[in-house]
Design a protein around this motif. Structure first.
Motif, PDB file in Angstrom:
ATOM      1  N   LYS A  51       0.830  -1.203   0.000  1.00 63.25           N
ATOM      2  CA  LYS A  51       0.000   0.000   0.000  1.00 63.25           C
ATOM      3  C   LYS A  51       0.863   1.251   0.000  1.00 63.25           C
ATOM      4  N   LEU A  52       1.937   1.238   0.798  1.00 61.53           N
ATOM      5  CA  LEU A  52       2.849   2.380   0.828  1.00 61.53           C
ATOM      6  C   LEU A  52       3.506   2.601  -0.532  1.00 61.53           C
ATOM      7  N   VAL A  53       3.930   1.488  -1.172  1.00 59.43           N
ATOM      8  CA  VAL A  53       4.551   1.589  -2.496  1.00 59.43           C
ATOM      9  C   VAL A  53       3.558   2.165  -3.501  1.00 59.43           C
ATOM     10  N   LEU A  54       2.307   1.669  -3.452  1.00 59.16           N
ATOM     11  CA  LEU A  54       1.286   2.153  -4.374  1.00 59.16           C
ATOM     12  C   LEU A  54       0.999   3.631  -4.140  1.00 59.16           C
ATOM     13  N   GLN A  55       0.894   4.024  -2.866  1.00 57.75           N
ATOM     14  CA  GLN A  55       0.652   5.429  -2.556  1.00 57.75           C
ATOM     15  C   GLN A  55       1.807   6.305  -3.034  1.00 57.75           C
ATOM     16  N   ARG A  57       3.781   5.644  -5.571  1.00 58.73           N
ATOM     17  CA  ARG A  57       3.731   5.733  -7.033  1.00 58.73           C
ATOM     18  C   ARG A  57       2.639   6.698  -7.482  1.00 58.73           C
ATOM     19  N   VAL A  58       1.497   6.646  -6.813  1.00 57.89           N
ATOM     20  CA  VAL A  58       0.422   7.579  -7.158  1.00 57.89           C
ATOM     21  C   VAL A  58       0.879   9.019  -6.932  1.00 57.89           C
ATOM     22  N   ALA A  59       1.566   9.252  -5.800  1.00 62.82           N
ATOM     23  CA  ALA A  59       2.082  10.594  -5.518  1.00 62.82           C
ATOM     24  C   ALA A  59       3.120  11.007  -6.555  1.00 62.82           C
ATOM     25  N   ASP A  60       4.003  10.056  -6.957  1.00 60.68           N
ATOM     26  CA  ASP A  60       5.009  10.361  -7.978  1.00 60.68           C
ATOM     27  C   ASP A  60       4.353  10.750  -9.295  1.00 60.68           C
ATOM     28  N   ALA A  62       1.316  11.959  -9.745  1.00 58.01           N
ATOM     29  CA  ALA A  62       0.645  13.249  -9.610  1.00 58.01           C
ATOM     30  C   ALA A  62       1.663  14.396  -9.694  1.00 58.01           C
ATOM     31  N   ALA A  63       2.804  14.221  -9.018  1.00 60.79           N
ATOM     32  CA  ALA A  63       3.851  15.244  -9.082  1.00 60.79           C
ATOM     33  C   ALA A  63       4.415  15.355 -10.495  1.00 60.79           C
ATOM     34  N   ALA A  64       4.548  14.206 -11.182  1.00 65.28           N
ATOM     35  CA  ALA A  64       5.071  14.215 -12.553  1.00 65.28           C
ATOM     36  C   ALA A  64       4.097  14.928 -13.487  1.00 65.28           C
ATOM     37  N   ASP A  65       2.792  14.714 -13.299  1.00 65.84           N
ATOM     38  CA  ASP A  65       1.800  15.425 -14.107  1.00 65.84           C
ATOM     39  C   ASP A  65       1.947  16.936 -13.931  1.00 65.84           C
ATOM     40  N   THR A  66       2.144  17.360 -12.677  1.00 67.50           N
ATOM     41  CA  THR A  66       2.292  18.784 -12.393  1.00 67.50           C
ATOM     42  C   THR A  66       3.544  19.347 -13.062  1.00 67.50           C
ATOM     43  N   ARG A  67       4.674  18.614 -12.947  1.00 73.33           N
ATOM     44  CA  ARG A  67       5.922  19.096 -13.553  1.00 73.33           C
ATOM     45  C   ARG A  67       5.806  19.170 -15.070  1.00 73.33           C
ATOM     46  N   GLU A  68       5.165  18.178 -15.663  1.00 72.03           N
ATOM     47  CA  GLU A  68       5.018  18.187 -17.118  1.00 72.03           C
ATOM     48  C   GLU A  68       4.126  19.338 -17.564  1.00 72.03           C
ATOM     49  N   GLN A  69       3.039  19.570 -16.828  1.00 69.78           N
ATOM     50  CA  GLN A  69       2.159  20.680 -17.171  1.00 69.78           C
ATOM     51  C   GLN A  69       2.898  22.013 -17.071  1.00 69.78           C
ATOM     52  N   ARG A 104      20.947   4.237 -14.181  1.00 66.44           N
ATOM     53  CA  ARG A 104      20.842   5.277 -13.145  1.00 66.44           C
ATOM     54  C   ARG A 104      19.927   6.409 -13.600  1.00 66.44           C
ATOM     55  N   LEU A 105      20.010   6.772 -14.883  1.00 62.49           N
ATOM     56  CA  LEU A 105      19.151   7.841 -15.393  1.00 62.49           C
ATOM     57  C   LEU A 105      17.684   7.457 -15.264  1.00 62.49           C
ATOM     58  N   LEU A 106      17.329   6.245 -15.716  1.00 62.12           N
ATOM     59  CA  LEU A 106      15.942   5.804 -15.638  1.00 62.12           C
ATOM     60  C   LEU A 106      15.480   5.694 -14.186  1.00 62.12           C
ATOM     61  N   ARG A 107      16.386   5.247 -13.304  1.00 56.18           N
ATOM     62  CA  ARG A 107      16.037   5.163 -11.886  1.00 56.18           C
ATOM     63  C   ARG A 107      15.779   6.545 -11.308  1.00 56.18           C
ATOM     64  N   ASP A 108      16.657   7.511 -11.615  1.00 59.85           N
ATOM     65  CA  ASP A 108      16.541   8.838 -11.022  1.00 59.85           C
ATOM     66  C   ASP A 108      15.395   9.648 -11.635  1.00 59.85           C
ATOM     67  N   VAL A 109      15.178   9.499 -12.935  1.00 56.49           N
ATOM     68  CA  VAL A 109      14.037  10.175 -13.556  1.00 56.49           C
ATOM     69  C   VAL A 109      12.748   9.615 -12.968  1.00 56.49           C
ATOM     70  N   GLY A 110      12.698   8.295 -12.838  1.00 59.86           N
ATOM     71  CA  GLY A 110      11.608   7.645 -12.123  1.00 59.86           C
ATOM     72  C   GLY A 110      10.318   7.538 -12.906  1.00 59.86           C
ATOM     73  N   LEU A 111       9.362   6.847 -12.287  1.00 63.54           N
ATOM     74  CA  LEU A 111       8.059   6.646 -12.894  1.00 63.54           C
ATOM     75  C   LEU A 111       7.362   7.982 -13.105  1.00 63.54           C
ATOM     76  N   GLY A 112       6.937   8.234 -14.338  1.00 65.84           N
ATOM     77  CA  GLY A 112       6.271   9.484 -14.664  1.00 65.84           C
ATOM     78  C   GLY A 112       7.204  10.619 -15.010  1.00 65.84           C
ATOM     79  N   GLY A 113       8.523  10.425 -14.805  1.00 67.63           N
ATOM     80  CA  GLY A 113       9.488  11.475 -15.108  1.00 67.63           C
ATOM     81  C   GLY A 113       9.668  11.677 -16.598  1.00 67.63           C
ATOM     82  N   VAL A 114      10.303  12.774 -16.966  1.00 70.90           N
ATOM     83  CA  VAL A 114      10.477  13.111 -18.377  1.00 70.90           C
ATOM     84  C   VAL A 114      11.924  13.476 -18.664  1.00 70.90           C
ATOM     85  N   PHE A 115      12.342  13.216 -19.883  1.00 65.48           N
ATOM     86  CA  PHE A 115      13.596  13.726 -20.425  1.00 65.48           C
ATOM     87  C   PHE A 115      13.422  13.852 -21.929  1.00 65.48           C
ATOM     88  N   VAL A 116      14.441  14.338 -22.619  1.00 66.21           N
ATOM     89  CA  VAL A 116      14.342  14.615 -24.054  1.00 66.21           C
ATOM     90  C   VAL A 116      15.116  13.561 -24.830  1.00 66.21           C
TER      91      VAL A 116
END
Length: 387
Positions: A51-55, A57-60, A62-69, A104-116
């Motif tokens: 449950k903690l992991v899922l929460q 990921r959901v928070a990640d 949501a934060a990623a959506d905000t950063r992308e917007q 390391r890049l994929l780990r640090d960018v993380g789920l929902g993260g973006v790069f070019v």
């Protein structure tokens, strides 16, 4: 008469009393209850952790959506840039890597993260300054981990067109690229590393890009450390239908005050739309590849065409969404380029994605995709070679 060994007859002689039997049963019940309680606690702890992991990921996400917007609202930003492959909006690239730096890049960018992601212009041996913002839709490396994973699986999804900021000629930026000199092992193989690369020249930058030119990113000391490279987000007025409704890429279309495309361009886009449907029918039909004149036919006859064309194109069309109308020629050209150059490749069309990204205007994009799809149809029908 033979005497039985004592060890064999002792169990027969010993009979516990009723009280002893009740005590043994009680002990057995207590042991069983403890085991059940221990298993229940373990399951509860496991569910709580999940449950903690899922929460998280959901928070990640949501934060990623905000950063992308925020990137779209500011029309750009600064992110790591990697030369991988030409990708178009909504295309999906599945990656499996054991490269330490990329892991390391994929780990640090993380789920929902973006790069070019950008690509190489093979003719000029330089990198293209036009690329796409990609989002890490799936990744099996947790961001909280302190250790570098030995391998990472991820799904990269193309979001918006972007262009790296810089002077129109002589642009050099520190970006990621696979080169042999970045490999620290005894066996020389290509490895991802960050270094200064040259880029294809282009016309004068847009007024917005020139006005918002940020300071160059600080140089990192080692090729395994990535830099943040400035870029601008590109979006034509007729591009909005390409983006998923309700998502962070959603935009109103047609926007109030936007001029409709010229009638001649809409007519050209309508011809392209019809040819894309014809191409899709030909490319999805397995019997098409029985013709020895078809480029991919030799691979099919050897059994090397391991991808089922119909299944691949069905998945690609699902990823790309509905085909944009001819009244949105930019969106249609980007959609069509992603269709005829799918990931993974079918090998039945010339590569146009990088050129489409660098094209100046909708008319040039439509013409590029039209030439490629016409040439591919001629090959799929056995009328002319592809190359």
């Amino acid at each position: 008469m033979r005497t039985l060994p004592l060890l064999l007859i002792a169990p027969l002689l010993y009979r516990p009393s009723a009280a002893r039997c009740r005590l043994i049963a009680a002990n057995d019940d207590e042991v069983l209850r403890r085991r059940i309680a221990s298993q229940l606690r373990a399951e509860e702890e496991k569910l709580a952790q999940e449950k903690l992991v899922l929460q998280s990921r959901v928070a990640d996400l949501a934060a990623a959506d905000t950063r992308e917007q925020e990137i779209y609202e500011e029309s750009g930003g600064a992110l790591p840039v990697v030369c991988l492959d030409a990708m178009l909006p909504r295309q999906q690239l599945r990656v499996e890597t054991d490269d330490d730096t990329f892991c390391r890049l994929l780990r640090d960018v993380g789920l929902g993260g973006v790069f070019v992601v950008t690509s190489l212009h093979f003719g000029q041996k330089r990198l293209r300054r036009s690329g796409v913002l990609v989002r890490v839709s799936l990744v099996d490396a947790p961001r909280e981990s302190d250790s570098t994973p030995t391998s990472v699986s991820a799904l990269l999804v193309g979001r918006r067109r972007v262009r790296l900021r810089g002077p129109p000629t002589g642009l050099q930026l520190r970006v990621g690229r696979w080169r042999r000199e970045y490999d620290d092992s005894i066996v020389s193989e290509r490895a991802l590393g960050w270094g200064v690369e040259r880029f294809v020249d282009r016309g004068a930058p847009s007024a917005a890009a020139a006005a918002a030119m940020p300071a160059a990113a600080a140089e990192a000391s080692h090729h395994t450390e990535w830099s943040l490279t400035p870029f601008e987000v590109l979006a034509d007025a007729d591009e909005a239908p390409l983006y998923e409704p309700g998502g962070v890429c959603d935009a109103a279309w047609p926007a109030e005050g936007d001029s409709p495309p010229p009638a001649s361009l809409v007519e050209a886009a309508a011809r392209l739309s019809a040819d894309l449907e014809a191409w899709r029918r030909l490319a999805a039909e397995r019997s098409t590849y029985d013709d020895p004149a078809v480029t991919a036919g030799a691979r099919a006859r050897r059994g090397d065409l391991r991808l089922d064309p119909a299944l691949l194109l069905a998945r690609v069309c699902r990823d790309l969404g509905p085909k944009p109308p001819p009244e949105a020629p930019t969106a249609l050209a980007l959609w069509g380029g992603a269709l005829i150059n799918p990931l993974p490749s079918l090998g039945v069309s010339t590569e146009v994605r990088g050129a489409v990204l660098e094209a100046q205007g909708a008319a040039e994009r439509v013409a590029l995709v039209q030439r490629a799809v016409s040439r591919s149809i001629a090959n799929l029908e056995g009328r002319r070679p592809l190359f």
